[in-house]
Design a protein around this motif. Structure first.
Motif, PDB file in Angstrom:
ATOM      1  N   ALA A 120      95.241 -38.180  68.605  1.00  0.00           N
ATOM      2  CA  ALA A 120      93.836 -38.096  69.008  1.00  0.00           C
ATOM      3  C   ALA A 120      93.630 -36.744  69.678  1.00  0.00           C
ATOM      4  N   GLU A 121      92.491 -36.080  69.360  1.00  0.00           N
ATOM      5  CA  GLU A 121      92.273 -34.728  69.890  1.00  0.00           C
ATOM      6  C   GLU A 121      90.799 -34.497  70.183  1.00  0.00           C
ATOM      7  N   GLY A 122      90.528 -33.972  71.384  1.00  0.00           N
ATOM      8  CA  GLY A 122      89.183 -33.572  71.752  1.00  0.00           C
ATOM      9  C   GLY A 122      89.140 -32.071  71.986  1.00  0.00           C
ATOM     10  N   TYR A 123      88.013 -31.426  71.592  1.00  0.00           N
ATOM     11  CA  TYR A 123      87.911 -29.965  71.698  1.00  0.00           C
ATOM     12  C   TYR A 123      86.466 -29.596  72.000  1.00  0.00           C
ATOM     13  N   ALA A 124      86.271 -28.683  72.977  1.00  0.00           N
ATOM     14  CA  ALA A 124      84.936 -28.196  73.328  1.00  0.00           C
ATOM     15  C   ALA A 124      84.997 -26.696  73.568  1.00  0.00           C
ATOM     16  N   ASN A 125      83.998 -25.989  73.044  1.00  0.00           N
ATOM     17  CA  ASN A 125      83.946 -24.527  73.185  1.00  0.00           C
ATOM     18  C   ASN A 125      82.498 -24.085  73.354  1.00  0.00           C
ATOM     19  N   ILE A 126      82.295 -23.148  74.263  1.00  0.00           N
ATOM     20  CA  ILE A 126      80.960 -22.596  74.487  1.00  0.00           C
ATOM     21  C   ILE A 126      81.103 -21.095  74.747  1.00  0.00           C
ATOM     22  N   ALA A 127      80.212 -20.316  74.137  1.00  0.00           N
ATOM     23  CA  ALA A 127      80.311 -18.862  74.259  1.00  0.00           C
ATOM     24  C   ALA A 127      78.926 -18.260  74.469  1.00  0.00           C
ATOM     25  N   ARG A 128      78.899 -17.220  75.337  1.00  0.00           N
ATOM     26  CA  ARG A 128      77.671 -16.488  75.674  1.00  0.00           C
ATOM     27  C   ARG A 128      76.543 -17.473  75.999  1.00  0.00           C
ATOM     28  N   ALA A 129      76.796 -18.245  77.070  1.00  0.00           N
ATOM     29  CA  ALA A 129      75.887 -19.321  77.452  1.00  0.00           C
ATOM     30  C   ALA A 129      75.218 -19.031  78.786  1.00  0.00           C
TER      31      ALA A 129
END
Length: 308
Positions: A120-129
């Protein structure tokens, strides 16, 4: 003489039946036992989740005459089913003179959650926010270049949680340097204060969670009570729970199909014990055969006398 002739067959039949029973007895006791056992079972799948932005803010407007809870989530996903979202903005209605208010705007905002029977894998990414709150339409609460969180939980392995912050962070117009050693507090006179926690991770034997940034917000511009904002805000969060390891079936012993043959050189005591017989069985069988032979001889003698 005739009565003796008719008695002999009856005796011979009894002796023959006794001999057959004694010889056949051990073979019946030696019938193989039936083996029983279960099959292995596999547990259900694990869990995973991710979210780019989550707010738990309470907004008070016009000297607290109007209270608006700001409970928003951008790109929040859950699995077992695979999920992937990439929305770039989240808005709140009714706090900017009735017009939609943009809480977050980003160039990249991705949340992904995947689960299969092994991982099981969770991933979150945010850029230039940029994140805004009511009362500060022109000043960002926080600006980030890029943050990422990842949580991986594999069956039978140690879970992994990690968060990364790349580039600068600006809070209430001030560039700040965050430390993993503890919270960073930013205060702007006449505006408010923000306390930031960087890269919070936690793991157990089967779970993992990672949060890139967590903010505690207390903002009241110029203390005019036009918009008093209190609460928490989370950026880039990922969680997971590992699937349980499959339960393997216990190995079964091979079944014995019959009695192993014996040879004259083998000890008879052990072999008889294995098949369930007794050490006296050969003597009983021999005695029965001897009785059978005697009975047959007597019958022949009687018939010879009859002819004479």
């Amino acid at each position: 003489m005739n009565s003796n002739v008719f008695r002999m067959p009856a005796r011979r039949s009894a002796a023959l039946a006794a001999a057959v029973a004694l010889v056949a007895g051990p073979a019946v006791l030696a019938a193989p036992a039936l083996a029983t056992g279960g099959t292995g079972t596999t547990s259900g799948k694990g869990k995973a989740g991710a979210v780019v932005l989550r707010t738990g803010l309470d907004v008070s407007l016009l000297n607290k005459s109007v209270n608006v809870p700001l409970r928003a989530a951008l790109n929040e996903v859950q699995a077992p089913a695979d999920a992937d979202r990439t929305a770039l903005t989240v808005e709140l209605d009714g706090v900017d003179q009735g017009r939609p208010f943009t809480v977050l705007r980003a160039d990249v905002a991705t949340a992904r959650a995947t689960v299969d029977e092994h991982k099981a894998e969770g991933y979150a990414n945010i850029a230039r926010a940029k994140v805004h709150v009511p009362g500060l339409p022109l000043l960002s609460l926080i600006e980030v270049r890029e943050v990422t969180s990842k949580a991986v939980c594999e069956a039978g392995a140690k879970p992994v949680a990690e968060s990364n912050l790349l580039g600068s962070v600006t809070v209430l117009g001030k560039k700040v340097t965050l430390s993993a050693a503890g919270p960073t507090r930013v205060e702007v006179p006449g505006v408010g204060e923000v306390t930031l926690d960087l890269s919070k991770t936690r793991t157990t034997s089967r779970t993992a969670a990672a949060t890139a940034l967590e903010l505690k917000v207390a903002v009241n511009p110029l203390k005019l009570n036009v918009a008093d904002v209190q609460g928490t805000l989370t950026l880039a969060e990922a969680t997971c729970e590992a699937p349980a390891e499959p339960v393997k079936p216990e190995p079964q012993e091979p079944e014995k199909e019959g009695v192993e043959p014996q040879t004259a050189a083998e000890p008879t005591t052990e072999n008889l014990a294995e098949t369930g017989g007794s050490s006296t069985t050969p003597y009983l069988a021999g005695g029965a055969l001897l009785l059978l032979a005697v009975g047959g001889g007597a019958l022949v003698l009687v018939r010879a006398r009859g002819r004479s």
